[in-house]
Motif scaffolding. Structure first.
Motif, PDB file in Angstrom:
ATOM      1  N   PRO A 139       0.813  -1.222   0.000  1.00  0.00           N
ATOM      2  CA  PRO A 139       0.000   0.000   0.000  1.00  0.00           C
ATOM      3  C   PRO A 139       0.849   1.276   0.000  1.00  0.00           C
ATOM      4  O   PRO A 139       0.393   2.310  -0.481  1.00  0.00           O
ATOM      5  CB  PRO A 139      -0.808  -0.115   1.287  1.00  0.00           C
ATOM      6  CG  PRO A 139      -0.880  -1.575   1.559  1.00  0.00           C
ATOM      7  CD  PRO A 139       0.431  -2.125   1.087  1.00  0.00           C
ATOM      8  N   ALA A 154       0.150   4.310  -2.500  1.00  0.00           N
ATOM      9  CA  ALA A 154      -0.022   5.697  -2.064  1.00  0.00           C
ATOM     10  C   ALA A 154       0.925   6.614  -2.833  1.00  0.00           C
ATOM     11  O   ALA A 154       0.574   7.732  -3.184  1.00  0.00           O
ATOM     12  CB  ALA A 154       0.222   5.805  -0.558  1.00  0.00           C
ATOM     13  N   TYR A 157      -6.965   3.654  -0.888  1.00  0.00           N
ATOM     14  CA  TYR A 157      -7.945   2.593  -0.670  1.00  0.00           C
ATOM     15  C   TYR A 157      -8.712   2.866   0.613  1.00  0.00           C
ATOM     16  O   TYR A 157      -8.114   3.043   1.672  1.00  0.00           O
ATOM     17  CB  TYR A 157      -7.241   1.241  -0.598  1.00  0.00           C
ATOM     18  CG  TYR A 157      -8.120   0.095  -0.185  1.00  0.00           C
ATOM     19  CD1 TYR A 157      -9.319  -0.172  -0.852  1.00  0.00           C
ATOM     20  CD2 TYR A 157      -7.764  -0.738   0.866  1.00  0.00           C
ATOM     21  CE1 TYR A 157     -10.128  -1.225  -0.479  1.00  0.00           C
ATOM     22  CE2 TYR A 157      -8.571  -1.810   1.246  1.00  0.00           C
ATOM     23  CZ  TYR A 157      -9.746  -2.037   0.578  1.00  0.00           C
ATOM     24  OH  TYR A 157     -10.549  -3.086   0.940  1.00  0.00           O
ATOM     25  N   GLY A 163      -9.173   1.188   8.477  1.00  0.00           N
ATOM     26  CA  GLY A 163      -9.094   2.520   7.900  1.00  0.00           C
ATOM     27  C   GLY A 163      -8.639   3.594   8.868  1.00  0.00           C
ATOM     28  O   GLY A 163      -8.031   4.579   8.474  1.00  0.00           O
ATOM     29  N   LEU A 164      -8.905   3.385  10.140  1.00  0.00           N
ATOM     30  CA  LEU A 164      -8.689   4.473  11.100  1.00  0.00           C
ATOM     31  C   LEU A 164      -7.827   4.043  12.266  1.00  0.00           C
ATOM     32  O   LEU A 164      -7.759   2.877  12.621  1.00  0.00           O
ATOM     33  CB  LEU A 164     -10.042   4.933  11.661  1.00  0.00           C
ATOM     34  CG  LEU A 164     -10.964   5.699  10.706  1.00  0.00           C
ATOM     35  CD1 LEU A 164     -12.361   5.755  11.286  1.00  0.00           C
ATOM     36  CD2 LEU A 164     -10.435   7.098  10.454  1.00  0.00           C
ATOM     37  N   ILE A 190      -2.014  11.071   8.536  1.00  0.00           N
ATOM     38  CA  ILE A 190      -1.134   9.907   8.662  1.00  0.00           C
ATOM     39  C   ILE A 190      -0.440   9.531   7.350  1.00  0.00           C
ATOM     40  O   ILE A 190       0.746   9.207   7.331  1.00  0.00           O
ATOM     41  CB  ILE A 190      -1.892   8.696   9.270  1.00  0.00           C
ATOM     42  CG1 ILE A 190      -1.039   7.445   9.308  1.00  0.00           C
ATOM     43  CG2 ILE A 190      -3.168   8.362   8.532  1.00  0.00           C
ATOM     44  CD1 ILE A 190      -0.007   7.462  10.382  1.00  0.00           C
ATOM     45  N   SER A 191      -1.152   9.622   6.237  1.00  0.00           N
ATOM     46  CA  SER A 191      -0.538   9.184   4.979  1.00  0.00           C
ATOM     47  C   SER A 191       0.453  10.196   4.421  1.00  0.00           C
ATOM     48  O   SER A 191       1.341   9.847   3.659  1.00  0.00           O
ATOM     49  CB  SER A 191      -1.621   8.945   3.926  1.00  0.00           C
ATOM     50  OG  SER A 191      -2.396   7.849   4.298  1.00  0.00           O
ATOM     51  N   VAL A 218       2.000  12.802   6.334  1.00  0.00           N
ATOM     52  CA  VAL A 218       2.783  13.542   7.323  1.00  0.00           C
ATOM     53  C   VAL A 218       4.257  13.609   6.947  1.00  0.00           C
ATOM     54  O   VAL A 218       4.909  14.646   7.083  1.00  0.00           O
ATOM     55  CB  VAL A 218       2.561  12.975   8.757  1.00  0.00           C
ATOM     56  CG1 VAL A 218       2.947  11.525   8.845  1.00  0.00           C
ATOM     57  CG2 VAL A 218       3.289  13.788   9.790  1.00  0.00           C
ATOM     58  N   LYS A 265      -8.014  11.996   4.508  1.00  0.00           N
ATOM     59  CA  LYS A 265      -6.652  11.456   4.536  1.00  0.00           C
ATOM     60  C   LYS A 265      -6.092  11.328   3.124  1.00  0.00           C
ATOM     61  O   LYS A 265      -4.969  11.735   2.849  1.00  0.00           O
ATOM     62  CB  LYS A 265      -6.686  10.084   5.225  1.00  0.00           C
ATOM     63  CG  LYS A 265      -5.416   9.285   5.081  1.00  0.00           C
ATOM     64  CD  LYS A 265      -5.432   8.068   5.984  1.00  0.00           C
ATOM     65  CE  LYS A 265      -6.175   6.916   5.347  1.00  0.00           C
ATOM     66  NZ  LYS A 265      -6.206   5.722   6.216  1.00  0.00           N
ATOM     67  N   TRP A 266      -6.902  10.797   2.209  1.00  0.00           N
ATOM     68  CA  TRP A 266      -6.407  10.549   0.857  1.00  0.00           C
ATOM     69  C   TRP A 266      -6.397  11.821   0.015  1.00  0.00           C
ATOM     70  O   TRP A 266      -5.627  11.940  -0.924  1.00  0.00           O
ATOM     71  CB  TRP A 266      -7.202   9.443   0.180  1.00  0.00           C
ATOM     72  CG  TRP A 266      -6.966   8.116   0.815  1.00  0.00           C
ATOM     73  CD1 TRP A 266      -7.889   7.328   1.425  1.00  0.00           C
ATOM     74  CD2 TRP A 266      -5.725   7.418   0.950  1.00  0.00           C
ATOM     75  NE1 TRP A 266      -7.297   6.181   1.912  1.00  0.00           N
ATOM     76  CE2 TRP A 266      -5.967   6.210   1.639  1.00  0.00           C
ATOM     77  CE3 TRP A 266      -4.395   7.695   0.552  1.00  0.00           C
ATOM     78  CZ2 TRP A 266      -4.980   5.286   1.934  1.00  0.00           C
ATOM     79  CZ3 TRP A 266      -3.398   6.768   0.851  1.00  0.00           C
ATOM     80  CH2 TRP A 266      -3.714   5.590   1.533  1.00  0.00           C
TER      81      TRP A 266
END
Lengths: 537, 331
Positions: free
Chosen positions: A329, A333, A339, A348-349, A361-362, A364, A416-417
């Motif tokens: 993943p 990303a 996803y 997811g969380l 998170i993705s 940072v 996030k995405w």
């Protein structure tokens, strides 16, 4: 006297049973009758209420209203063991077997034969051998269950269920993992079990099987009873139209996406070791591509393989014209594919962490970090911005995420995405566990994202949702793509047809072409053509 | 008090309300430290003296250093059992570098730290690439390190008699007053840990992995790589502890080390870090380590036999973790 006669006519009766969960009405005044010696098929879409009904019958849930009758007597069940002892055996889709134990140990778990207070393997194996012999099952008491094939494991489940002197046997999608020969073995077993004292409720989506094994079909929809028909007197299109019968929402449906839009993602020949076989589709810019299919058809598996969460055993992926291999993943990303798992809470969380941390998170590492130091202020500012633009309802970005509602949690995952700048978003059941009002907001958000040029894959088990949102719909069945429909040719019926078929040769050819046209469909399924004449749908 | 306030500002993984709840365990641990401290001060006149307090701090250094590194590992939901014997192996390596090979002290210390990092790197590789359970991977490393320490040293202590400067790392005082350098080293290690855990990307991912490893991976974070980094960091602390213990003793004792890992893990747990991962703080760990030292020291001063000290410590762990569970149920 009359009561007894009526009682002896119906082996099992469900009378006006209702069951609700916070925000959901799972069953409403459900009724159902199982006659002595019959096989009753129970069909309904995902979420129609079948599993709730089973959980009520096995005593896992308690009904809010209504009653159950077994052979003319009111039935009350306090738990799974009690259900078994009263003669109701349920074989769940997921097996409840202990893989390290033997066949005999699994059959007699919880009531192991004892001699002078000590467990007796010999007695246990003897009784198991007797049982297996009586049922004509090709199993040995001492075999370790984990070493058996899926079909044989299921036989163990059946043997276990029948060892309780079951009067009512309920099977939930028993053939989902079986091949044709195994299916007919199973059907033989069911026929042999059937007697004037017993009955079978057979839950399945495979219409060909219902024809082969059942006497009557009961259709339920949205937690309510719809109709019961004699199997011999009905046709598959009739059953399907009973299943999906509800009217569509009046919302305008999206137009099919223009063919001149550039293709951002092309998948060909995608296979996984377990399930997927030769899956192919393409995704265009600004498109919402719906994925429809029944539970276990392989939709989530496609998403997971695509982002590298599961391993692809074969297949090619072209992203924005370039062939890529995505191993995990993190790489997905980097390619700006996000996803959004159906299991938001577990996959997811970070529930115990705050909204800002989840949104960041993705991204940072690339956006809010200088020389390894996190700029918490910038992170929170960006999170606040996302909270505003997506309308996330939270007292602050420092709120712990588990305190948010389902809809707002979903928006956090979307945020996030978006912060990561993903332009391909894969939504797996985007509105699961989200209440009606919030669903509308998520739909609006998806439409906005598509208009902004994001490409969206939307996996959903709710047909009306797929039909309403998608520009095109990929229908899957048993790990394959059984058809791709444009929004103007997709109806509940056409999607359901594709989703319930066993992929035979015709359909496989059609899947390879990426499209199933009506003549192919009609030849594969008798009656499918008639159904298409219905002008309303 | 200042230290605690500093962290309350920094322990920022959660929102205000939740953060307060998280800090309750720390406050609880801190309050128990004060109570225990008060108790011994009243019970024995020789407890609350400058000399003895310094002594307590001094005796916290080794366990404290080990516990700091382990805090990171435990927050990810892992465990590191190799820190005790790993420390003994690092001490031996320090002796090999400085005494046997005659390498200058600063370089020798650096090499020892890196050697500790290597131990952690191997642990990290085993846990994250080979996917061994952390308990097993580090249990194996615990035995390997114990054996290697004896093999390399031929089961004999290595003395640092040629390099009096080495001993000063621990027992000297750069401020002139009677305040051992070892305590300063621990302080620096604490500050570095606080910054790493609360201010850097490493800390962010440490919490994320422990909070939900799979969701973190699906968020596009290379979890495997970061776990290797975190175990390696814990390894650097093992190296530091190896230097500190051998400097204090003036020799590398290859047969020591076993048992330190459990004391360090106890300090982390008393400090409110959850073995399930996702939650914990450096300051909690420091308080936990101090509670252990204060107990050992106080009981010693009151002439209670050594054997009983472990009994008390065991009970303290039970109470601390039970209090933590009660708190979580209420939350």
């Amino acid at each position: 006297m009359t009561a007894e006669v009526a009682g002896s006519e119906h082996l099992l009766e469900v009378r006006g049973v209702s069951k609700g969960f916070p925000g959901v009405r799972a069953l409403h005044e459900m009724h159902l009758t199982l006659r002595h010696g019959e096989v009753l098929a129970l069909v309904g879409e995902n979420g129609a209420g079948k599993s709730t009904l089973m959980k009520l019958l096995s005593g896992i849930y308690t009904a809010d209203a209504g009653e159950f009758w077994l052979a003319g007597r009111p039935l009350s069940v306090s738990g799974p063991k009690d259900a078994l002892e009263q003669g109701i055996s349920i074989i769940h889709q997921e097996f409840n077997l202990m893989p390290h134990l033997t066949v005999a140990q699994n059959i007699f778990i919880g009531r192991e034969p004892r001699v002078a207070g000590f467990l007796s393997d010999r007695e246990q194996n003897r009784r198991a051998a007797e049982l297996l012999d009586r049922l004509g099952l090709p199993l040995k008491p001492r075999q370790v269950v984990g070493n058996l094939t899926v079909a044989r494991q299921q036989m163990v489940e059946i043997a276990k269920a029948l060892s309780y002197d079951a009067r009512v046997l309920i099977m939930d999608e028993p053939t989902a993992a079986l091949n044709d020969a195994e299916v007919s073995t199973l059907h033989d077993l069911i026929r042999r079990f059937r007697s004037p004292e017993t009955g079978v409720i057979y839950i399945s989506h495979r219409m060909d099987e219902l024809k082969a094994i059942s006497d009557r079909v009961t259709v339920i929809r949205d937690g309510e009873y719809v109709d019961t028909v004699d199997t011999r007197a009905t046709s598959m299109p009739e059953v399907i139209s009973l299943m999906v019968g509800r009217t569509l929402t009046s919302e305008a449906r999206p137009q099919g996406v223009r063919a001149d839009r550039e293709t951002v993602l092309e998948v060909e020949g995608l296979c996984t070791k377990d399930l997927l076989k030769d899956v192919g589709f393409d995704l265009r810019k600004g498109e919402i591509l719906g994925f429809a299919g029944l539970m276990g058809a392989g939709r989530t598996e496609v998403a997971r393989a695509l982002v590298g969460a599961d391993k692809m055993s074969a297949g090619t992926v072209r992203l924005r014209g370039r062939q890529v291999r995505i191993h995990n993943p993190a790489e997905a990303a980097r390619h700006r594919i996000g996803y959004l798992s159906e299991d938001r809470k577990n996959l997811g969380l970070l529930l115990e962490q705050d909204v800002a941390s989840n949104i960041a998170i993705s991204s940072v590492a690339e956006r809010f970090t200088t020389f390894g130091f996190v700029d918490f202020k910038a992170m929170r500012e960006r999170a606040k911005e996302m909270v505003r633009t997506l309308g996330i309802k939270t007292p602050s970005v420092q709120q712990t995420t588990k305190n948010l509602s389902g809809g707002n949690q979903q928006k956090v995952v979307i945020a996030k995405w978006l912060v990561k700048d993903c332009d391909i978003l894969i939504f797996d059941e985007p509105t699961r566990g989200i209440d009606v009002g919030a669903k509308e907001e998520i739909y609006r958000l998806l439409n906005d994202l598509a208009e902004q040029g994001k490409s969206i894959v939307m996996i959903s088990s709710e047909l009306p949702e797929v039909l309403r949102m998608s520009h095109r719909i990929v229908v899957m069945t048993e790990g394959r793509v059984s058809g791709v429909l444009d929004s103007d040719e997709a109806t509940q019926e056409s999607v359901m047809h594709l989703a319930t078929l066993r992929p035979d040769e015709n359909l496989r050819d059609a899947a390879e072409l990426g499209l199933v046209d009506e003549s192919v469909l009609a030849s594969a399924v008798p009656g499918a053509g008639d159904d298409r004449k219905d002008p309303d749908q | 008090m200042t230290t605690l306030d500093a962290t309350t500002g920094q322990a920022a993984p959660s929102g205000w309300a939740a953060g307060l709840k998280d800090r309750l365990q720390q406050l609880l641990a801190f309050a128990s430290l004060i109570v225990i401290f008060g108790f011994f001060s009243v019970a024995s006149s020789s407890f609350f003296t400058y000399g003895n307090v310094t002594n307590i701090l001094f005796s916290t250094v080794v366990i404290g250093t080990l516990a700091l590194g382990t805090t990171f590992v435990i927050i990810t939901g892992g465990i590191d059992l190799s820190i005790g014997t790993g420390m003994a192996l690092c001490a031996v390596m320090s002796g090999v570098f400085i005494t046997n090979m005659g390498i200058a002290v600063p370089l020798g210390v650096l090499l020892t730290l890196l050697f500790g990092g290597l131990i952690g790197l191997v642990n990290g590789f085993n846990v994250s690439v080979l996917r061994l359970p952390p308990f097993i991977a580090t249990l194996a490393m615990m035995l390997v390190a114990q054996g290697l320490a004896l093999v390399i040293s031929h089961s004999a202590p290595i003395y640092f008699t040629k390099d009096p400067g080495y001993v000063k790392i621990s027992t000297g005082s750069i401020f002139g007053v009677n305040f051992p350098n070892a305590v300063l080293v621990l302080l620096v290690a604490v500050v570095v840990s606080v910054v790493l855990l609360n201010k850097t990307i490493l800390g962010r991912y440490t919490y994320s992995i422990g909070s939900n490893e799979e969701a973190t991976a699906l968020s596009g974070i290379n979890v495997r790589r970061w776990k290797i980094v975190i175990y390696t960091l814990a390894g650097l602390f093992i190296g530091l502890a190896g230097v500190m213990i051998s400097a204090r003793l003036g020799s590398a004792q290859p047969a020591t080390g076993m048992g330190y890992e459990l004391q360090a893990i106890a300090a982390v747990v008393i400090g409110g870090t959850s073995l399930a991962g996702g939650k914990g703080s450096v300051v909690g760990t420091v308080i936990g380590a101090l509670i252990i030292s204060v107990l050992n020291n106080g009981l010693q001063i009151m002439s209670i036999p050594q054997e009983w000290q472990n009994v008390v410590l065991g009970l303290v762990i039970l109470v601390a973790v039970y209090a933590d569970m009660i708190r979580k149920k209420e939350a």
